[in-house]
Scaffold this motif. Sequence first.
Motif, PDB file in Angstrom:
ATOM      1  N   LEU A 381       4.650  14.630  -7.384  1.00 28.68           N
ATOM      2  CA  LEU A 381       4.837  14.594  -5.937  1.00 28.68           C
ATOM      3  C   LEU A 381       3.624  13.994  -5.236  1.00 28.68           C
ATOM      4  N   GLY A 382       3.881  12.930  -4.470  1.00 30.41           N
ATOM      5  CA  GLY A 382       2.824  12.317  -3.677  1.00 30.41           C
ATOM      6  C   GLY A 382       2.085  11.197  -4.374  1.00 30.41           C
ATOM      7  N   TYR A 383       2.210  11.074  -5.677  1.00 34.85           N
ATOM      8  CA  TYR A 383       1.494  10.046  -6.413  1.00 34.85           C
ATOM      9  C   TYR A 383       2.430   8.890  -6.775  1.00 34.85           C
ATOM     10  N   THR A 384       1.844   7.702  -6.876  1.00 27.01           N
ATOM     11  CA  THR A 384       2.625   6.585  -7.366  1.00 27.01           C
ATOM     12  C   THR A 384       3.009   6.853  -8.821  1.00 27.01           C
ATOM     13  N   SER A 385       4.168   6.398  -9.209  1.00 24.22           N
ATOM     14  CA  SER A 385       4.645   6.654 -10.567  1.00 24.22           C
ATOM     15  C   SER A 385       4.017   5.652 -11.537  1.00 24.22           C
ATOM     16  N   LEU A 386       3.828   6.109 -12.764  1.00 26.70           N
ATOM     17  CA  LEU A 386       3.324   5.257 -13.831  1.00 26.70           C
ATOM     18  C   LEU A 386       4.418   5.092 -14.876  1.00 26.70           C
ATOM     19  N   SER A 387       4.649   3.882 -15.290  1.00 27.93           N
ATOM     20  CA  SER A 387       5.637   3.603 -16.337  1.00 27.93           C
ATOM     21  C   SER A 387       5.002   2.658 -17.343  1.00 27.93           C
ATOM     22  N   LEU A 388       4.603   3.204 -18.494  1.00 28.97           N
ATOM     23  CA  LEU A 388       3.915   2.431 -19.518  1.00 28.97           C
ATOM     24  C   LEU A 388       4.754   2.421 -20.789  1.00 28.97           C
ATOM     25  N   SER A 389       4.802   1.314 -21.457  1.00 23.23           N
ATOM     26  CA  SER A 389       5.527   1.249 -22.730  1.00 23.23           C
ATOM     27  C   SER A 389       4.902   0.189 -23.619  1.00 23.23           C
ATOM     28  N   LYS A 390       4.842   0.519 -24.905  1.00 24.90           N
ATOM     29  CA  LYS A 390       4.386  -0.418 -25.929  1.00 24.90           C
ATOM     30  C   LYS A 390       5.304  -0.283 -27.119  1.00 24.90           C
ATOM     31  N   GLN A 391       5.792  -1.403 -27.591  1.00 25.03           N
ATOM     32  CA  GLN A 391       6.749  -1.393 -28.693  1.00 25.03           C
ATOM     33  C   GLN A 391       6.038  -1.581 -30.030  1.00 25.03           C
ATOM     34  N   ILE A 392       6.485  -0.854 -31.053  1.00 24.20           N
ATOM     35  CA  ILE A 392       5.875  -0.952 -32.369  1.00 24.20           C
ATOM     36  C   ILE A 392       6.930  -0.630 -33.435  1.00 24.20           C
ATOM     37  N   PRO A 393       7.044  -1.427 -34.481  1.00 25.78           N
ATOM     38  CA  PRO A 393       8.001  -1.096 -35.553  1.00 25.78           C
ATOM     39  C   PRO A 393       7.406  -0.094 -36.541  1.00 25.78           C
ATOM     40  N   VAL A 394       8.273   0.671 -37.157  1.00 25.26           N
ATOM     41  CA  VAL A 394       7.891   1.639 -38.185  1.00 25.26           C
ATOM     42  C   VAL A 394       8.698   1.325 -39.439  1.00 25.26           C
ATOM     43  N   ARG A 395       8.022   1.170 -40.579  1.00 27.41           N
ATOM     44  CA  ARG A 395       8.684   0.801 -41.829  1.00 27.41           C
ATOM     45  C   ARG A 395       8.701   1.989 -42.793  1.00 27.41           C
ATOM     46  N   PRO A 396       9.575   1.962 -43.788  1.00 26.02           N
ATOM     47  CA  PRO A 396       9.554   3.005 -44.821  1.00 26.02           C
ATOM     48  C   PRO A 396       8.490   2.686 -45.870  1.00 26.02           C
ATOM     49  N   PHE A 397       8.338   3.579 -46.846  1.00 28.17           N
ATOM     50  CA  PHE A 397       7.443   3.295 -47.965  1.00 28.17           C
ATOM     51  C   PHE A 397       7.967   2.111 -48.768  1.00 28.17           C
ATOM     52  N   ARG A 398       7.037   1.301 -49.276  1.00 27.79           N
ATOM     53  CA  ARG A 398       7.427   0.270 -50.229  1.00 27.79           C
ATOM     54  C   ARG A 398       7.716   0.919 -51.580  1.00 27.79           C
ATOM     55  N   HIS A 399       8.312   0.144 -52.487  1.00 28.01           N
ATOM     56  CA  HIS A 399       8.709   0.707 -53.777  1.00 28.01           C
ATOM     57  C   HIS A 399       7.504   1.191 -54.578  1.00 28.01           C
ATOM     58  N   ASN A 400       6.338   0.582 -54.346  1.00 27.99           N
ATOM     59  CA  ASN A 400       5.157   0.967 -55.113  1.00 27.99           C
ATOM     60  C   ASN A 400       4.249   1.940 -54.352  1.00 27.99           C
ATOM     61  N   GLU A 401       4.747   2.498 -53.242  1.00 31.07           N
ATOM     62  CA  GLU A 401       3.945   3.436 -52.457  1.00 31.07           C
ATOM     63  C   GLU A 401       4.411   4.874 -52.612  1.00 31.07           C
ATOM     64  N   TYR A 402       5.516   5.079 -53.324  1.00 31.99           N
ATOM     65  CA  TYR A 402       5.977   6.451 -53.525  1.00 31.99           C
ATOM     66  C   TYR A 402       5.116   7.136 -54.594  1.00 31.99           C
ATOM     67  N   GLU A 403       5.008   8.440 -54.540  1.00 31.37           N
ATOM     68  CA  GLU A 403       4.317   9.209 -55.562  1.00 31.37           C
ATOM     69  C   GLU A 403       5.117   9.159 -56.866  1.00 31.37           C
ATOM     70  N   ARG A 404       4.401   9.085 -58.017  1.00 29.73           N
ATOM     71  CA  ARG A 404       5.073   9.031 -59.302  1.00 29.73           C
ATOM     72  C   ARG A 404       5.716  10.366 -59.653  1.00 29.73           C
ATOM     73  N   PHE A 405       5.050  11.428 -59.321  1.00 32.07           N
ATOM     74  CA  PHE A 405       5.596  12.759 -59.580  1.00 32.07           C
ATOM     75  C   PHE A 405       5.564  13.556 -58.283  1.00 32.07           C
ATOM     76  N   ILE A 406       6.744  13.938 -57.832  1.00 31.09           N
ATOM     77  CA  ILE A 406       6.864  14.659 -56.571  1.00 31.09           C
ATOM     78  C   ILE A 406       6.866  16.154 -56.867  1.00 31.09           C
ATOM     79  N   PRO A 407       6.004  16.940 -56.300  1.00 32.54           N
ATOM     80  CA  PRO A 407       5.936  18.381 -56.598  1.00 32.54           C
ATOM     81  C   PRO A 407       7.271  19.090 -56.408  1.00 32.54           C
TER      82      PRO A 407
END
Length: 434
Positions: A381-407
């Motif tokens: 209330l009383g203040y000018t509004s702020l609207s900020l946005s930045k776009q960024i992609p998110v990728r999954p793990f690559r095939h060689n980034e997974y742990e060899r043995f998962i607990p």
Amino acid sequence: MSKKLIVLFLGLVPLLCTCFSPDTPSDRRVLVLLDDFAIKSSHSIFFNNLKSRGFDLDFKLADDPTISLQRYGQYLYDALILFSPTIERFGGSIDAAAILDFVDSGHDLIVAANSNASDLIREIATECGVDFDEDSSALVIDHSGYAVSATEGDHTLIASDDFIKSDVILGSEKIKAPVLFQGIGHSLNPSNSLVLKVLSASPSAYSANPKSKLTSPPSLTGTSMSLVSVVQARNNARILISGSLSMFSNRFFRSDVQKAGSPTKHDKSGNEQFVTELSKWVFHERGHLKAVNVKHHKVGEVDEPAIYRINDDLEYSVEIYEWSGKTWEPYVANDVQVQFYMMSPYVLKTLSTDNKGYYFTAFKVPDVYGVFQFKVEYERLGYTSLSLSKQIPVRPFRHNEYERFIPAAYPYYGAAFSMMAGFFIFTAVHLYHK
């Protein structure tokens, strides 16, 4: 000849320095349209106050055929003051549509009406979310909250002290004396959430013709009726609408005031303080925010990456400042939030602050890949509004980034190896044991 040009340029430098710029958001060039030049002297305290704060006022009659808000597609003024309640048609290229376009372009507007308000002024007010009483002879009457005077009168001179509770709009210093108001009331359009009552009528007030008896219930009554309202548009343009032009006059500024039923008599009304503080807000001298240095990066790094991986730890920061009328000061609040958004917010975090304008937080990228946005949508209330946005992609793990043995899969590993061992023992026993 060249010397004359240099002298002329040096003479224009002070004028160029006072022009509006994004770094100094306060409006500087203000067009004031008047019904009569007598208003310039009868309201001189208000105008001189604006001049003392650095505003360049250009006074013109509202029907002047030479007036214009823009030239070659560029606006000539940063704000507009309409002290011409009776005007039926503006001169030059100005009309209601031009004024609304002026506001839509992010410029500010002050409109003052009175009992003689024309259909043109009412139309502009309606487009801004305010509806004046349709009865052109109606005035705000209050038999309980009127201003005590030597002559009893018809109780249309009101002493109102029902202010909006907002320090950013009316300043941090309390307005101790009531505000004198004589004019017409208005209601707020319920479908417009951007308009706010700044000065409300008392529960005993109503709108009617003081010279005639009531034959039907008044259309505007009580606290639902507003005397002065403000609007902050979605583009942060600000509008002030008052039902009283006299409220800005020298006579009301200097007059003493005593509200009916109150033993206290004030030597000076609250009009000057009220109008001054309100005009500071309208002209962005207070409550104007800006955000700079929006940053995000992985924890332990400095550079902004082109892409994140799921489950990365990241940090987000932004600096927010408020314009004080002369300089940018750090804005301090505890309700600024950031969203990590894709179709809907996957992460919503309240930003921490160092109380010096710096806001920051850290969180883990969700286990969902796609195109996300950092979003800050700040409205207060009383203040000018702020609207900020930045776009960024998110990728999954690559095939060689997974742990060899998962607990979590150890039971399955154990079952597989135990079955292999059992089969080996069974085979050995079956083949070599008689």
